[in-house]
Write an enzyme that holds these catalytic residues in place. Sequence first.
Site, mmCIF file in Angstrom:
data_model
loop_
_atom_site.group_PDB
_atom_site.id
_atom_site.type_symbol
_atom_site.label_atom_id
_atom_site.label_comp_id
_atom_site.label_asym_id
_atom_site.label_seq_id
_atom_site.Cartn_x
_atom_site.Cartn_y
_atom_site.Cartn_z
ATOM 1 N N ARG A 1 6.547 -9.008 0.482
ATOM 2 C CA ARG A 1 6.191 -9.302 -0.917
ATOM 3 C C ARG A 1 6.103 -8.032 -1.771
ATOM 4 O O ARG A 1 6.706 -7.948 -2.844
ATOM 5 C CB ARG A 1 4.845 -10.023 -0.953
ATOM 6 C CG ARG A 1 4.854 -11.370 -0.289
ATOM 7 C CD ARG A 1 3.443 -11.889 -0.160
ATOM 8 N NE ARG A 1 3.411 -13.157 0.530
ATOM 9 C CZ ARG A 1 3.461 -13.292 1.854
ATOM 10 N NH1 ARG A 1 3.545 -12.237 2.627
ATOM 11 N NH2 ARG A 1 3.424 -14.471 2.408
ATOM 12 N N ILE A 2 5.337 -7.056 -1.298
ATOM 13 C CA ILE A 2 5.101 -5.856 -2.116
ATOM 14 C C ILE A 2 6.359 -4.977 -2.144
ATOM 15 O O ILE A 2 6.779 -4.492 -3.203
ATOM 16 C CB ILE A 2 3.880 -5.066 -1.581
ATOM 17 C CG1 ILE A 2 2.629 -5.962 -1.642
ATOM 18 C CG2 ILE A 2 3.664 -3.780 -2.380
ATOM 19 C CD1 ILE A 2 1.416 -5.417 -0.920
ATOM 20 N N ARG B 1 -1.691 0.839 4.657
ATOM 21 C CA ARG B 1 -2.910 1.118 5.419
ATOM 22 C C ARG B 1 -2.847 2.565 5.897
ATOM 23 O O ARG B 1 -1.778 3.051 6.310
ATOM 24 C CB ARG B 1 -3.045 0.197 6.646
ATOM 25 C CG ARG B 1 -3.474 -1.236 6.322
ATOM 26 C CD ARG B 1 -4.910 -1.335 5.811
ATOM 27 N NE ARG B 1 -5.317 -2.694 5.509
ATOM 28 C CZ ARG B 1 -5.228 -3.269 4.307
ATOM 29 N NH1 ARG B 1 -4.747 -2.593 3.276
ATOM 30 N NH2 ARG B 1 -5.650 -4.510 4.123
ATOM 31 N N ASP C 1 -3.214 5.422 -1.498
ATOM 32 C CA ASP C 1 -4.311 4.543 -1.904
ATOM 33 C C ASP C 1 -5.182 4.213 -0.700
ATOM 34 O O ASP C 1 -6.199 3.553 -0.830
ATOM 35 C CB ASP C 1 -3.746 3.243 -2.516
ATOM 36 C CG ASP C 1 -4.853 2.380 -3.114
ATOM 37 O OD1 ASP C 1 -5.683 2.935 -3.879
ATOM 38 O OD2 ASP C 1 -4.906 1.165 -2.832
ATOM 39 N N GLU D 1 -10.832 4.471 6.827
ATOM 40 C CA GLU D 1 -11.544 4.481 5.544
ATOM 41 C C GLU D 1 -12.889 3.763 5.592
ATOM 42 O O GLU D 1 -13.819 4.184 4.913
ATOM 43 C CB GLU D 1 -10.664 4.000 4.389
ATOM 44 C CG GLU D 1 -10.088 2.636 4.517
ATOM 45 C CD GLU D 1 -9.116 2.338 3.367
ATOM 46 O OE1 GLU D 1 -8.204 3.139 3.115
ATOM 47 O OE2 GLU D 1 -9.292 1.291 2.725
ATOM 48 N N HIS E 1 -8.433 3.020 -2.356
ATOM 49 C CA HIS E 1 -8.027 1.645 -2.009
ATOM 50 C C HIS E 1 -8.224 0.729 -3.219
ATOM 51 O O HIS E 1 -8.910 -0.300 -3.155
ATOM 52 C CB HIS E 1 -8.813 1.120 -0.801
ATOM 53 C CG HIS E 1 -8.096 0.005 -0.098
ATOM 54 N ND1 HIS E 1 -8.064 -0.152 1.257
ATOM 55 C CD2 HIS E 1 -7.342 -1.019 -0.579
ATOM 56 C CE1 HIS E 1 -7.351 -1.220 1.586
ATOM 57 N NE2 HIS E 1 -6.905 -1.768 0.458
ATOM 58 N N ALA F 1 -5.543 -0.274 -5.318
ATOM 59 C CA ALA F 1 -4.275 -0.820 -5.831
ATOM 60 C C ALA F 1 -4.390 -2.278 -6.267
ATOM 61 O O ALA F 1 -3.789 -2.699 -7.242
ATOM 62 C CB ALA F 1 -3.183 -0.672 -4.774
#
Length: 344
Positions: A150-151, A231, A255, A260, A302, A304
Amino acid sequence: MKIAFFEIEGWEKEIVEKELKSHEVFYTKEALVPENAEKYQDFEIVSVFVHSILRKETLAKFKNLKMIATRSAGYDHIDIDFCKQNKIAVYRVPDYGAHVIAEHALALLLTAVKNIPQAIEKTRKGIFNYQGLRGYELKDKTIGIVGTGRIGKHMITFSKALGMNVVAYDAYPDEDFAKKYEFDYIDLEKLLSVSDIISLHVPLLPSTYHLINRKNLSLLKKGVIIINTARGEIIETEALIEGLEKGIISFACLDVIEKEREFAKFQKTLRAGEVLPDSTEYKTFLLNYYLFTHPRVFVTPHNAFNTHEAVRRIVQISVENILNFLKGDRTTLFVNIVETFAKH
Ligand code: NAI
């Protein structure tokens, strides 16, 4: 059914309350983690965001958990195998707007090549000249898209609109899409060696862990720009730093960072002046600090997905997922997760 929403903000609560008005719903700002799971053991449906760690040690504490509605596309914070074994339905939100993440990846890329932070820093100081701010063009550069789901697909259409050459790598190429947008699928090694810019859009899976690493660093084209909105663990942080120091990587636009969740916990403990556990992985944290302060690295936290429009869609779709589950409609259950797991 007893439903609990974790990591919830006031405006989200308003939406949920309206849609689930005939149900008993509990709300908390807390993330669901092993340390507090026992407190919530009676809930049958939980809705979480990505800071909730739903591994075995959390999930096993629930007496009658039937459904998880994660308000995210990513699902690497959930032990899917445990859920399958224990018949816990998992729903996610894969389609709240993939363009949002691609827009952010593009924003980071433009930030880097147009020297935007440095330029604004200058004018904020009252300096109005362009010395030291010469940037680069994107037109005619080759961008390598890793993961054309999708992205990745949005990133391809944006890149094409900017006049860039696109190459792509995916374990499951979409040849029709490639034909329509006139780009080629190539293998990963080739992509690493021909791309001026690499943008990562694969999920974190055993097969994508450290996809860019110290072994394949030498394949990268000198001066490459790396964008990671997927990720942190998809890039080996040490390889990224080595690439920056050796001049192989000119900019890194991130991002996401490795570890994290643990990083936020680590900072909290440090601020509170508490003793860190022996198991603390200091090295990755220090490497992350190095990245934050590096002049050729641009890191967003993170963020986005975080647009006013997208976060509303995420909550709305999550509530729909819960309502579907409650009325026995299983059409969106596991669907994308099963697909992904079956493929890899
Ligand atoms: P998607 O599932 O639509 O696409 C992923 C693509 O990666 C698929 O085409 C799949 O075939 C491919 N793939 C999977 N494993 C592969 C491998 N080993 N080698 C090559 N290709 C492989 O996922 P979508 O929606 O495009 O999202 C991608 C990732 O972006 C998510 O998994 C999530 O981790 C991340 N994400 C980050 C956000 C942020 O705020 N920074 C928000 C949303 C997603």
